[in-house]
Motif scaffolding. Structure first.
Motif, PDB file in Angstrom:
ATOM      1  N   PHE A  87       0.906  -0.719   0.172  1.00  0.00           N
ATOM      2  CA  PHE A  87      -0.382  -0.262   0.016  1.00  0.00           C
ATOM      3  C   PHE A  87       0.911   1.096  -0.173  1.00  0.00           C
ATOM      4  O   PHE A  87       0.357   2.466   0.384  1.00  0.00           O
ATOM      5  CB  PHE A  87      -0.766  -0.156   1.627  1.00  0.00           C
TER       6      PHE A  87
ATOM      7  N   GLN B 150      -5.406   0.708   5.497  1.00  0.00           N
ATOM      8  CA  GLN B 150      -5.132  -0.925   5.185  1.00  0.00           C
ATOM      9  C   GLN B 150      -4.735  -1.855   5.714  1.00  0.00           C
ATOM     10  O   GLN B 150      -4.512  -2.843   6.069  1.00  0.00           O
ATOM     11  CB  GLN B 150      -5.097  -0.919   3.513  1.00  0.00           C
TER      12      GLN B 150
ATOM     13  N   CYS C 217      -8.455  -3.900   9.857  1.00  0.00           N
ATOM     14  CA  CYS C 217      -8.891  -4.193   8.808  1.00  0.00           C
ATOM     15  C   CYS C 217      -7.979  -5.381   8.486  1.00  0.00           C
ATOM     16  O   CYS C 217      -8.320  -6.742   7.713  1.00  0.00           O
ATOM     17  CB  CYS C 217      -7.676  -2.774   8.484  1.00  0.00           C
ATOM     18  N   LYS C 218      -6.667  -5.642   8.990  1.00  0.00           N
ATOM     19  CA  LYS C 218      -5.909  -6.837   8.390  1.00  0.00           C
ATOM     20  C   LYS C 218      -6.667  -8.480   8.890  1.00  0.00           C
ATOM     21  O   LYS C 218      -6.617  -9.636   8.583  1.00  0.00           O
ATOM     22  CB  LYS C 218      -4.407  -6.966   8.789  1.00  0.00           C
TER      23      LYS C 218
END
Length: 126
Positions: free
Chosen positions: A81, A112, A117-118
Motif C-alpha cells: 500500500f 489498510q 483491517c488486517k
C-alpha cells in the motif's frame, strides 16, 4: 604529540561490540532494546564495518499501538500500500502514510495496515 595533548581529559568511547546495548527506546507503551550488530552476514565479515544499532524487523514480527496502528521504522521495506515516489531504494520513510517519532521509529497510518483491517482480511481469506 599534539593529538595526545588535545585529547587529554576527553573520554574516548570504545568501538561497540556485536550484542552491546545501544539504547532502550520506549514508544507507544512498548520498550525496544536496540543492540549493536549487523543486518547482513557479509557486513560482519568485512574488517572495515563496525557494528551498528539494529532495529526490530516489524515485517517479520509486527507490533501495534493500542489503537491497532502498526509501528514501523524509517528504513523498513515498503508494503503493498506504499504511497510515495517509486524507486528501488524506497523505504517506509518515503511513504505519505509514515509518521516519524523518536529515533528511526514511526507509525504506519495506512488504513489498510491497521490491525482491525488486517484481521478482517484474514477472516475473509479463511
Amino acid at each position: 604529540m599534539l593529538t595526545k595533548v588535545l585529547m587529554q581529559g576527553v573520554e574516548q568511547s570504545p568501538t561497540p561490540k556485536e550484542g552491546d546495548l545501544y539504547k532502550e527506546v520506549t514508544i507507544f507503551g512498548k520498550t525496544f532494546r536496540l543492540l549493536y550488530g549487523y543486518y547482513e552476514s557479509f557486513e560482519r565479515e568485512s574488517p572495515f564495518n563496525d557494528p551498528i544499532p539494529i532495529y526490530p524487523d516489524f515485517i517479520k514480527e509486527p507490533h501495534y499501538t493500542a489503537e491497532g496502528i502498526p509501528i514501523a521504522t524509517e528504513m523498513q521495506n515498503v508494503c503493498e500500500f506504499y504511497n510515495g515516489k517509486n524507486d528501488e531504494d524506497s523505504s517506509c520513510s518515503d511513504c505519505s502514510f509514515f509518521q516519524k517519532y523518536e529515533e528511526l521509529f514511526g507509525l504506519c497510518n495506512c488504513p489498510q495496515n491497521k490491525r482491525c483491517c488486517k484481521e478482517r482480511a484474514d477472516v475473509k481469506n479463511e
